[in-house]
Motif scaffolding. Structure first.
Motif, PDB file in Angstrom:
ATOM      1  N   VAL A  77       0.815  -1.178  -0.102  1.00  0.00           N
ATOM      2  CA  VAL A  77       0.004   0.092  -0.166  1.00  0.00           C
ATOM      3  C   VAL A  77       1.032   1.125  -0.048  1.00  0.00           C
ATOM      4  O   VAL A  77       1.865   1.262   0.732  1.00  0.00           O
ATOM      5  N   LEU A  78       0.349   2.068  -0.998  1.00  0.00           N
ATOM      6  CA  LEU A  78       1.331   3.305  -0.940  1.00  0.00           C
ATOM      7  C   LEU A  78       0.328   4.609  -0.165  1.00  0.00           C
ATOM      8  O   LEU A  78      -0.653   4.586  -0.469  1.00  0.00           O
ATOM      9  N   ARG A  79       1.119   5.114   0.437  1.00  0.00           N
ATOM     10  CA  ARG A  79       0.461   6.319   1.428  1.00  0.00           C
ATOM     11  C   ARG A  79       1.185   7.698   1.205  1.00  0.00           C
ATOM     12  O   ARG A  79       2.600   7.810   1.242  1.00  0.00           O
ATOM     13  N   LYS A  80       0.474   8.645   0.408  1.00  0.00           N
ATOM     14  CA  LYS A  80       1.113  10.091   0.257  1.00  0.00           C
ATOM     15  C   LYS A  80       0.235  11.201   0.720  1.00  0.00           C
ATOM     16  O   LYS A  80      -1.096  10.938   0.530  1.00  0.00           O
ATOM     17  N   PRO A  81       0.757  12.199   1.457  1.00  0.00           N
ATOM     18  CA  PRO A  81      -0.131  13.222   1.789  1.00  0.00           C
ATOM     19  C   PRO A  81      -0.840  13.850   0.829  1.00  0.00           C
ATOM     20  O   PRO A  81      -0.111  14.011  -0.240  1.00  0.00           O
ATOM     21  N   THR A  82      -1.996  14.232   0.861  1.00  0.00           N
ATOM     22  CA  THR A  82      -2.661  14.753  -0.270  1.00  0.00           C
ATOM     23  C   THR A  82      -2.181  16.168  -0.616  1.00  0.00           C
ATOM     24  O   THR A  82      -2.009  16.660  -1.894  1.00  0.00           O
ATOM     25  N   ALA A  83      -1.890  17.025   0.319  1.00  0.00           N
ATOM     26  CA  ALA A  83      -1.313  18.014   0.153  1.00  0.00           C
ATOM     27  C   ALA A  83       0.127  18.070  -0.497  1.00  0.00           C
ATOM     28  O   ALA A  83       0.686  19.344  -0.808  1.00  0.00           O
ATOM     29  N   GLY A  84       0.703  16.983  -0.639  1.00  0.00           N
ATOM     30  CA  GLY A  84       2.172  17.025  -1.000  1.00  0.00           C
ATOM     31  C   GLY A  84       3.173  16.325  -0.014  1.00  0.00           C
ATOM     32  O   GLY A  84       2.819  16.748   1.224  1.00  0.00           O
ATOM     33  N   GLY A  85       4.271  15.727  -0.569  1.00  0.00           N
ATOM     34  CA  GLY A  85       5.049  15.072   0.490  1.00  0.00           C
ATOM     35  C   GLY A  85       5.567  13.755   0.053  1.00  0.00           C
ATOM     36  O   GLY A  85       5.390  13.517  -1.039  1.00  0.00           O
ATOM     37  N   ALA A  86       6.267  13.230   0.923  1.00  0.00           N
ATOM     38  CA  ALA A  86       7.035  12.032   0.579  1.00  0.00           C
ATOM     39  C   ALA A  86       5.847  10.947   0.605  1.00  0.00           C
ATOM     40  O   ALA A  86       5.178  10.925   1.513  1.00  0.00           O
ATOM     41  N   GLU A  87       6.142   9.960  -0.259  1.00  0.00           N
ATOM     42  CA  GLU A  87       5.168   8.901  -0.417  1.00  0.00           C
ATOM     43  C   GLU A  87       5.897   7.529   0.380  1.00  0.00           C
ATOM     44  O   GLU A  87       7.052   7.490   0.193  1.00  0.00           O
ATOM     45  N   THR A  88       5.101   6.711   1.326  1.00  0.00           N
ATOM     46  CA  THR A  88       5.632   5.632   1.970  1.00  0.00           C
ATOM     47  C   THR A  88       5.076   4.740   1.491  1.00  0.00           C
ATOM     48  O   THR A  88       3.876   4.481   0.644  1.00  0.00           O
ATOM     49  N   SER A  89       5.746   3.477   1.350  1.00  0.00           N
ATOM     50  CA  SER A  89       5.382   2.216   0.867  1.00  0.00           C
ATOM     51  C   SER A  89       5.439   0.949   1.960  1.00  0.00           C
ATOM     52  O   SER A  89       6.443   0.820   2.806  1.00  0.00           O
ATOM     53  N   LEU A 122      -6.072  -1.614  -7.544  1.00  0.00           N
ATOM     54  CA  LEU A 122      -7.359  -0.823  -7.042  1.00  0.00           C
ATOM     55  C   LEU A 122      -7.064   0.554  -6.987  1.00  0.00           C
ATOM     56  O   LEU A 122      -8.026   1.329  -6.635  1.00  0.00           O
ATOM     57  N   GLY A 123      -6.139   0.982  -7.733  1.00  0.00           N
ATOM     58  CA  GLY A 123      -5.916   2.422  -7.757  1.00  0.00           C
ATOM     59  C   GLY A 123      -5.710   3.202  -6.590  1.00  0.00           C
ATOM     60  O   GLY A 123      -5.382   2.602  -5.440  1.00  0.00           O
ATOM     61  N   THR A 124      -5.891   4.602  -6.613  1.00  0.00           N
ATOM     62  CA  THR A 124      -5.590   5.530  -5.382  1.00  0.00           C
ATOM     63  C   THR A 124      -6.995   6.214  -5.192  1.00  0.00           C
ATOM     64  O   THR A 124      -7.791   6.652  -5.796  1.00  0.00           O
ATOM     65  N   GLN A 125      -7.196   6.346  -3.626  1.00  0.00           N
ATOM     66  CA  GLN A 125      -8.243   7.295  -3.339  1.00  0.00           C
ATOM     67  C   GLN A 125      -7.988   8.059  -2.238  1.00  0.00           C
ATOM     68  O   GLN A 125      -6.875   7.550  -1.401  1.00  0.00           O
ATOM     69  N   SER A 126      -8.608   8.948  -2.051  1.00  0.00           N
ATOM     70  CA  SER A 126      -8.054   9.993  -0.921  1.00  0.00           C
ATOM     71  C   SER A 126      -8.738   9.650   0.392  1.00  0.00           C
ATOM     72  O   SER A 126     -10.090   9.252   0.242  1.00  0.00           O
ATOM     73  N   TYR A 127      -8.313   9.670   1.434  1.00  0.00           N
ATOM     74  CA  TYR A 127      -8.935   9.541   2.701  1.00  0.00           C
ATOM     75  C   TYR A 127      -8.626  10.693   3.683  1.00  0.00           C
ATOM     76  O   TYR A 127      -7.522  11.113   3.948  1.00  0.00           O
ATOM     77  N   ALA A 128      -9.861  11.514   3.989  1.00  0.00           N
ATOM     78  CA  ALA A 128      -9.504  12.535   4.883  1.00  0.00           C
ATOM     79  C   ALA A 128     -10.036  12.659   6.143  1.00  0.00           C
ATOM     80  O   ALA A 128     -10.992  11.643   6.519  1.00  0.00           O
ATOM     81  N   GLY A 129      -9.671  13.485   6.992  1.00  0.00           N
ATOM     82  CA  GLY A 129     -10.260  13.551   8.447  1.00  0.00           C
ATOM     83  C   GLY A 129      -9.389  12.651   9.294  1.00  0.00           C
ATOM     84  O   GLY A 129     -10.156  12.386  10.506  1.00  0.00           O
ATOM     85  N   LEU A 130      -8.108  12.192   9.129  1.00  0.00           N
ATOM     86  CA  LEU A 130      -7.388  11.368  10.051  1.00  0.00           C
ATOM     87  C   LEU A 130      -6.481  12.010  10.623  1.00  0.00           C
ATOM     88  O   LEU A 130      -6.124  13.183  10.213  1.00  0.00           O
ATOM     89  N   PRO A 131      -6.231  11.910  11.934  1.00  0.00           N
ATOM     90  CA  PRO A 131      -5.071  12.293  12.582  1.00  0.00           C
ATOM     91  C   PRO A 131      -3.780  12.686  11.859  1.00  0.00           C
ATOM     92  O   PRO A 131      -3.048  13.504  12.315  1.00  0.00           O
ATOM     93  N   VAL A 132      -3.393  11.651  11.122  1.00  0.00           N
ATOM     94  CA  VAL A 132      -2.117  11.692  10.257  1.00  0.00           C
ATOM     95  C   VAL A 132      -2.187  12.499   9.070  1.00  0.00           C
ATOM     96  O   VAL A 132      -1.423  12.869   8.441  1.00  0.00           O
TER      97      VAL A 132
END
Length: 226
Positions: free
Chosen positions: A58-70, A196-206
């Protein structure tokens, strides 16, 4: 009397051989009435259950921009499938849909925030299959659309859970082998790669995150052909 006895004995000896020849059990020609799998043996609707194991990342990247983690993911899948086979006399084409429940995911501890966890709750596919029948065995290739429901959550040190869910859309490709146990029951083993592509998850403490789900699945199943 002796001649009649000899004639009766000869008839009794010949009868089983004649019956076997008629049924094609003595290496008869292609016109015999016995065939282990008829030309249309794979045709028809079917439904069944399947289970297996998945792994991916799973790849996670801040929606506003920043480093991507895998991060690596893993888990089990369990569900069912239904479809239709059309036997063209050697080549079999099919349409199949399946739905799988899943605990495929990963979690990590984030200092000062809590435990972050994300994964797929369930996913399904709608695929075409193309195979070649070799008697009671059919290897095949498969490809099509995929969709799933993912969840991302954070559990704080005070055990407060904040979670968000999103629908993912993508594609899948794979291969497998199916074998007839009887005219109505088949067993299969299958490998699928699912993106399954990429989706945005909002409203999390991270912070708001764009999450990409990609994984492989190996599963086995049993089908009943109607």
């Amino acid at each position: 009397m002796k001649r009649k006895s000899l004639l009766l004995s000869a008839l009794l000896l010949l009868s089983p051989s004649a019956m076997a020849a008629d049924l094609g059990w003595n290496g008869g020609d292609s016109g015999s009435i016995y065939s282990p799998v008829p030309a249309s043996g794979w045709s028809g609707f079917y439904a069944g259950i399947s289970a297996g194991y998945g792994w991916g990342n799973v790849l996670r990247k801040p929606t506003a921009g920043g480093a991507e983690t895998s991060n690596g993911t893993s888990g089990f899948v369990l569900g069912g499938q239904l479809g239709y086979n059309l036997d063209l006399g050697g080549m079999v084409i099919s349409t199949e849909a399946d739905l799988q429940g899943s605990n495929l995911g990963y979690e990590e501890a984030i200092p000062g925030i809590g435990t972050f966890k994300t994964g797929m709750d369930y996913f399904g596919t709608l695929r075409g299959r193309a195979g070649m029948s070799f008697g009671q065995v059919m290897p095949y290739l498969t490809a099509g659309f995929a969709a799933g429901r993912g969840t991302a959550s954070v559990t704080s040190p005070a055990n407060v859970v904040t979670s968000q869910s999103a629908n993912h859309l993508g594609w899948t490709v794979g291969l497998g082998m199916e074998a007839m146990a009887t005219q109505n029951i088949t067993f299969k083993a299958e490998y699928l790669y699912v993106d399954l592509g990429t989706q945005s998850y909002a409203g999390l403490p991270v912070g708001n995150s764009d999450i990409t789900q990609r994984f492989s699945v190996i599963r086995g199943g049993v089908n009943y052909k109607f």
